[in-house]
Design a protein around this motif. Structure first.
Motif, PDB file in Angstrom:
ATOM      1  N   TYR A   1       0.835  -1.194   0.000  1.00 43.28           N
ATOM      2  CA  TYR A   1       0.000   0.000   0.000  1.00 43.28           C
ATOM      3  C   TYR A   1       0.875   1.250   0.000  1.00 43.28           C
ATOM      4  O   TYR A   1       0.644   2.200  -0.774  1.00 43.28           O
ATOM      5  N   ALA A   2       1.889   1.263   0.853  1.00 44.93           N
ATOM      6  CA  ALA A   2       2.783   2.418   0.909  1.00 44.93           C
ATOM      7  C   ALA A   2       3.485   2.625  -0.433  1.00 44.93           C
ATOM      8  O   ALA A   2       3.664   3.771  -0.883  1.00 44.93           O
ATOM      9  N   ASN A   3       3.876   1.537  -1.069  1.00 46.70           N
ATOM     10  CA  ASN A   3       4.501   1.662  -2.385  1.00 46.70           C
ATOM     11  C   ASN A   3       3.512   2.206  -3.407  1.00 46.70           C
ATOM     12  O   ASN A   3       3.865   3.035  -4.258  1.00 46.70           O
ATOM     13  N   ALA A   4       2.263   1.747  -3.337  1.00 48.80           N
ATOM     14  CA  ALA A   4       1.247   2.227  -4.278  1.00 48.80           C
ATOM     15  C   ALA A   4       0.988   3.716  -4.093  1.00 48.80           C
ATOM     16  O   ALA A   4       0.803   4.456  -5.068  1.00 48.80           O
ATOM     17  N   VAL A   5       0.971   4.173  -2.843  1.00 49.25           N
ATOM     18  CA  VAL A   5       0.803   5.603  -2.589  1.00 49.25           C
ATOM     19  C   VAL A   5       1.975   6.368  -3.195  1.00 49.25           C
ATOM     20  O   VAL A   5       1.790   7.401  -3.866  1.00 49.25           O
ATOM     21  N   TYR A   6       3.184   5.874  -2.955  1.00 50.79           N
ATOM     22  CA  TYR A   6       4.368   6.546  -3.498  1.00 50.79           C
ATOM     23  C   TYR A   6       4.286   6.640  -5.016  1.00 50.79           C
ATOM     24  O   TYR A   6       4.513   7.704  -5.601  1.00 50.79           O
ATOM     25  N   GLN A   7       3.970   5.539  -5.664  1.00 49.89           N
ATOM     26  CA  GLN A   7       3.885   5.551  -7.126  1.00 49.89           C
ATOM     27  C   GLN A   7       2.781   6.500  -7.595  1.00 49.89           C
ATOM     28  O   GLN A   7       2.908   7.158  -8.631  1.00 49.89           O
ATOM     29  N   GLY A   8       1.697   6.584  -6.821  1.00 49.45           N
ATOM     30  CA  GLY A   8       0.626   7.507  -7.172  1.00 49.45           C
ATOM     31  C   GLY A   8       1.073   8.961  -7.143  1.00 49.45           C
ATOM     32  O   GLY A   8       0.643   9.772  -7.979  1.00 49.45           O
ATOM     33  N   THR A   9       1.965   9.285  -6.222  1.00 55.13           N
ATOM     34  CA  THR A   9       2.435  10.674  -6.149  1.00 55.13           C
ATOM     35  C   THR A   9       3.269  11.060  -7.367  1.00 55.13           C
ATOM     36  O   THR A   9       3.468  12.251  -7.619  1.00 55.13           O
ATOM     37  N   LEU A  10       3.736  10.071  -8.113  1.00 55.67           N
ATOM     38  CA  LEU A  10       4.539  10.364  -9.304  1.00 55.67           C
ATOM     39  C   LEU A  10       3.689  10.704 -10.515  1.00 55.67           C
ATOM     40  O   LEU A  10       4.204  11.232 -11.502  1.00 55.67           O
ATOM     41  N   VAL A  11       2.389  10.391 -10.447  1.00 56.05           N
ATOM     42  CA  VAL A  11       1.529  10.645 -11.603  1.00 56.05           C
ATOM     43  C   VAL A  11       0.520  11.751 -11.361  1.00 56.05           C
ATOM     44  O   VAL A  11      -0.102  12.252 -12.299  1.00 56.05           O
ATOM     45  N   THR A  12       0.335  12.144 -10.111  1.00 52.15           N
ATOM     46  CA  THR A  12      -0.555  13.261  -9.815  1.00 52.15           C
ATOM     47  C   THR A  12      -0.046  13.979  -8.576  1.00 52.15           C
ATOM     48  O   THR A  12       0.469  13.335  -7.650  1.00 52.15           O
ATOM     49  N   ASP A  13      -0.155  15.297  -8.575  1.00 54.82           N
ATOM     50  CA  ASP A  13       0.329  16.062  -7.425  1.00 54.82           C
ATOM     51  C   ASP A  13      -0.797  16.448  -6.482  1.00 54.82           C
ATOM     52  O   ASP A  13      -0.650  17.369  -5.668  1.00 54.82           O
ATOM     53  N   THR A  14      -1.932  15.762  -6.558  1.00 48.58           N
ATOM     54  CA  THR A  14      -3.033  16.097  -5.664  1.00 48.58           C
ATOM     55  C   THR A  14      -2.605  15.989  -4.209  1.00 48.58           C
ATOM     56  O   THR A  14      -2.040  14.959  -3.789  1.00 48.58           O
ATOM     57  N   PRO A  15      -2.853  17.012  -3.417  1.00 46.12           N
ATOM     58  CA  PRO A  15      -2.480  16.945  -1.998  1.00 46.12           C
ATOM     59  C   PRO A  15      -3.339  15.947  -1.219  1.00 46.12           C
ATOM     60  O   PRO A  15      -2.995  15.605  -0.080  1.00 46.12           O
ATOM     61  N   LEU A  16      -4.417  15.477  -1.826  1.00 48.64           N
ATOM     62  CA  LEU A  16      -5.246  14.488  -1.148  1.00 48.64           C
ATOM     63  C   LEU A  16      -4.484  13.193  -0.892  1.00 48.64           C
ATOM     64  O   LEU A  16      -4.873  12.399  -0.023  1.00 48.64           O
ATOM     65  N   LEU A  17      -3.402  12.976  -1.631  1.00 50.43           N
ATOM     66  CA  LEU A  17      -2.608  11.769  -1.393  1.00 50.43           C
ATOM     67  C   LEU A  17      -1.842  11.830  -0.074  1.00 50.43           C
ATOM     68  O   LEU A  17      -1.312  10.810   0.378  1.00 50.43           O
ATOM     69  N   TYR A  18      -1.755  12.994   0.549  1.00 44.03           N
ATOM     70  CA  TYR A  18      -1.216  13.017   1.911  1.00 44.03           C
ATOM     71  C   TYR A  18      -2.000  12.045   2.793  1.00 44.03           C
ATOM     72  O   TYR A  18      -1.444  11.424   3.700  1.00 44.03           O
ATOM     73  N   ARG A  19      -3.305  11.954   2.539  1.00 41.49           N
ATOM     74  CA  ARG A  19      -4.124  11.053   3.356  1.00 41.49           C
ATOM     75  C   ARG A  19      -3.663   9.612   3.197  1.00 41.49           C
ATOM     76  O   ARG A  19      -3.663   8.832   4.157  1.00 41.49           O
ATOM     77  N   GLY A  20      -3.281   9.226   1.971  1.00 42.34           N
ATOM     78  CA  GLY A  20      -2.756   7.893   1.770  1.00 42.34           C
ATOM     79  C   GLY A  20      -1.459   7.672   2.519  1.00 42.34           C
ATOM     80  O   GLY A  20      -1.203   6.578   3.060  1.00 42.34           O
ATOM     81  N   VAL A  21      -0.627   8.711   2.584  1.00 45.17           N
ATOM     82  CA  VAL A  21       0.624   8.621   3.345  1.00 45.17           C
ATOM     83  C   VAL A  21       0.320   8.398   4.821  1.00 45.17           C
ATOM     84  O   VAL A  21       0.923   7.531   5.478  1.00 45.17           O
ATOM     85  N   PHE A  22      -0.612   9.166   5.370  1.00 43.66           N
ATOM     86  CA  PHE A  22      -0.980   9.006   6.772  1.00 43.66           C
ATOM     87  C   PHE A  22      -1.581   7.624   7.022  1.00 43.66           C
ATOM     88  O   PHE A  22      -1.303   7.009   8.059  1.00 43.66           O
ATOM     89  N   ASP A  23      -2.413   7.161   6.106  1.00 38.97           N
ATOM     90  CA  ASP A  23      -3.004   5.824   6.263  1.00 38.97           C
ATOM     91  C   ASP A  23      -1.917   4.754   6.304  1.00 38.97           C
ATOM     92  O   ASP A  23      -1.975   3.817   7.115  1.00 38.97           O
ATOM     93  N   ALA A  24      -0.944   4.877   5.404  1.00 37.94           N
ATOM     94  CA  ALA A  24       0.150   3.898   5.376  1.00 37.94           C
ATOM     95  C   ALA A  24       0.923   3.929   6.693  1.00 37.94           C
ATOM     96  O   ALA A  24       1.283   2.877   7.246  1.00 37.94           O
ATOM     97  N   ALA A  25       1.175   5.125   7.201  1.00 41.86           N
ATOM     98  CA  ALA A  25       1.901   5.238   8.465  1.00 41.86           C
ATOM     99  C   ALA A  25       1.091   4.661   9.625  1.00 41.86           C
ATOM    100  O   ALA A  25       1.656   4.022  10.535  1.00 41.86           O
ATOM    101  N   ALA A  26      -0.231   4.854   9.599  1.00 38.72           N
ATOM    102  CA  ALA A  26      -1.077   4.277  10.645  1.00 38.72           C
ATOM    103  C   ALA A  26      -1.016   2.755  10.600  1.00 38.72           C
ATOM    104  O   ALA A  26      -0.986   2.084  11.643  1.00 38.72           O
ATOM    105  N   SER A  27      -0.972   2.202   9.395  1.00 35.60           N
ATOM    106  CA  SER A  27      -0.881   0.752   9.271  1.00 35.60           C
ATOM    107  C   SER A  27       0.481   0.243   9.717  1.00 35.60           C
ATOM    108  O   SER A  27       0.596  -0.827  10.318  1.00 35.60           O
ATOM    109  N   VAL A  28       1.540   1.020   9.449  1.00 31.44           N
ATOM    110  CA  VAL A  28       2.863   0.673   9.976  1.00 31.44           C
ATOM    111  C   VAL A  28       2.813   0.603  11.503  1.00 31.44           C
ATOM    112  O   VAL A  28       3.373  -0.313  12.129  1.00 31.44           O
TER     113      VAL A  28
END
Length: 572
Positions: free
Chosen positions: A409-436
């Motif tokens: 999931y964390a890798n998928a979020v990272y790869q997603g940030t390479l194709v769109t700069d939407t700040p909404l992906l910060y939420r994916g980063v936080f979700d990944a960290a919560a799962s960690v």
């Protein structure tokens, strides 16, 4: 090679014998006398090479005795799609003499033939046919993209539920293709095609929803509609909006829509929903954006029907992680960070700690300091890789999947940030960290990440690493040998090639393919000790899930031998 007719038998002798094997220009040709006519066919059964002169002819049908493949003798066509048609040769009877032209009739160019057989293998879910196709297409120097796209198109069309594990594996293997040698690439195509065919077997086809009628609609309005439809679990409505967006806004904006919906709720389907979005987007790197309208809508059903982590007890008790994250999201910026942030000392250790408030505060401080989604996602991905590299074998075996889900999931979020700069992906980063954070007990006690022996012989370390995949319980040994290889000066590219080659020779499961691909991606983006951790994580996870029965590898080896003209049996 002669292209002229050659005398091969006397008619009276052939009539009396019924059949005869002749060799002309290095080709074994089977002659049959049937219903007053002479037929000439290739003596090798196209299924697995059994000599057809040892078959049985009845009412014009030749049956091979090994697996009972049947062929219409006059034209060579098979009754059984798994067998392929047998090549025929032109025959002339001149008086009492039988003459054969040792040039096959109706012989398609290899690239055309194996592309057609690839389609058959996908349609009928035939592993040997898929293996032969992967070998044949590579031998014909067909670009990898062509068969990749064929399987991609098949998988998006013939699975009603949409994008799934098969297409994810197929794309993950395409992503790591450059890390593999030629043999590994052939196996990667075969493995991906097998997974796609298996996913679609017995499934009804998928029927797409239409786009809205042409009109000027802003990206913001389309995004709003799309997210609302996903929120209401209205997959049909969301798909219509997505089709419309693909036709009217930029690829970056389309990707922003998908990732917005994928992060409106926490950690959908234990990360699989966003991971599928990422793999669908990545598939277009191989197929081209022109395929977007066929590919991207296949992820909509998964988004709309996904389980939402905030509805799970572990995200609510004893700490209400979902509420903590919601509070943090209220302060997220409306634009992506400048990228001027520099990772402070101890940041990763905070992410791996046991204080969820400290984790969220550290991420929020990073965002305030200008960390971009890509920067922050990269660090969280590394923390997730540490969980895999330090997974304790005292845990239940299925717990490997828990740390794996977080990592991919964390890798998928990272790869997603390479194709769109939407700040909404910060939420994916936080979700990944919560799962960690939630995975912390799976590193109790943590397995040690080996320092690596600087005096190790890389060649010996690599050999020992590959040996670890042949025994059960080789995770610790594999970690040590991978670290020794790198510490001893081994080339990381060579290590990736070896790990990838080992992967595609196994009957690997969905998560194993995911683990290796995500680790390769992380290693390519990292240097020094972090590169080592990613590759140790790949070696450790792979070793924990090997050896398998390797049935697919046996099938692939048969295909290679057949393509090379080898015999698989002792009969002349």
């Amino acid at each position: 090679m002669s292209t002229e007719y050659v005398h091969v038998a006397d008619l009276d002798d052939l009539r009396a014998e019924g059949r005869r094997l002749v060799n002309e220009n290095g080709q074994a040709i089977a002659l049959f006398y049937e219903d007053g006519a002479v037929r000439a066919i290739d003596n090798r059964c196209p299924h697995m090479g059994f000599p057809l002169t040892q078959g049985t002819v009845d009412d014009g049908v030749l049956t091979c005795h090994w697996h009972h493949a049947r062929f219409e003798l006059a034209c060579g066509d098979t009754f059984d799609p798994w067998a392929d048609d047998v090549p025929t040769y032109p025959v002339e009877v001149r008086g009492n003499e039988v003459w054969v032209k040792p040039v096959r009739e109706r012989d398609d160019p290899p690239a055309v033939h194996w592309a057609r057989r690839l389609d058959t293998g996908l349609e009928e879910n035939l592993r040997l046919v898929l293996a032969k196709s992967a070998v044949g297409l590579d031998d014909a120097n067909v670009a990898y993209r062509d068969p990749y796209v064929s399987a991609l198109e098949f998988g998006t069309r013939y699975r009603e539920s949409g994008w799934g594990p098969g297409l994810t594996i197929h794309t993950a293997l395409a992503n790591i293709r450059d890390s593999l040698d030629r043999d590994g690439r052939r196996r990667a195509l075969y493995q991906g095609a097998v997974e796609v065919a298996g996913d679609c077997a017995g499934e009804p086809p998928r029927f797409a929803q239409p786009a809205f009628e042409p009109a000027d609609r802003s990206p913001e309005r389309l995004t709003e509609w799309f997210r609302e439809c996903v929120e209401l679990r209205d997959a049909d409505g969301a798909e219509r909006v997505l089709h419309t967006a693909i036709r009217s806004v930029s690829p970056t904006q389309v990707c922003g829509m998908l990732y917005a919906a994928a992060t409106d709720h926490r950690y959908l389907d234990t990360g699989h929903a966003l991971d599928f979005v990422t793999k669908a987007v990545e598939s277009l790197d191989h197929a081209g954006w022109d395929a977007a309208e066929d590919v991207l809508p296949t992820v909509v059903s998964g988004l709309a029907n996904a389980e939402r982590a905030e509805e799970d007890q572990e995200w609510r008790q004893p700490v209400d992680l979902a509420a903590v994250l919601d509070d943090a999201f209220e302060d997220l910026p409306e634009e992506n960070g400048s990228g001027e942030w520099r990772e402070p000392d101890g940041f990763v250790e905070t992410l791996l700690g046991d204080d969820p408030d400290a984790v969220v505060d550290a991420l929020s401080d990073a965002v305030d300091a200008g960390a971009s989604t890509t920067q922050l996602a990269g660090v969280v991905r590394f923390a997730a890789a540490r969980r895999v590299a330090q997974f304790g074998t005292a845990n239940e075996f299925n717990d490997w999947n828990t740390v794996l889900h977080t990592f991919t999931y964390a890798n998928a979020v990272y790869q997603g940030t390479l194709v769109t700069d939407t700040p909404l992906l910060y939420r994916g980063v936080f979700d990944a960290a919560a799962s960690v954070y939630l995975d912390r007990f799976l590193n109790t006690p943590p397995a040690r990440i080996p320092d690596g022996d600087a005096d190790a012989d890389p060649e010996d370390a690599l050999s020992r690493l590959l040996d670890a995949f042949d025994v059960e319980g080789g995770a610790d040994a594999a970690s040590r040998h991978a670290a020794d290889f790198l510490a001893g000066g081994g080339d990381p590219d060579a290590l990736r090639e070896a790990l990838g080659g080992a992967l595609v020779r196994e009957d690997a499961g969905f998560h194993t393919f995911q683990a290796v691909e995500a680790a390769f991606q992380g290693a390519l983006d990292s240097d020094g000790d972090r590169k080592t951790v990613f590759l140790v994580a790949a070696a450790r996870y792979l070793a924990a899930h090997t050896p398998t029965r390797r049935e697919r590898e046996q099938t692939f080896r048969i295909a290679e031998r057949l393509q090379a003209g080898e015999s698989l049996h002792d009969t002349e």
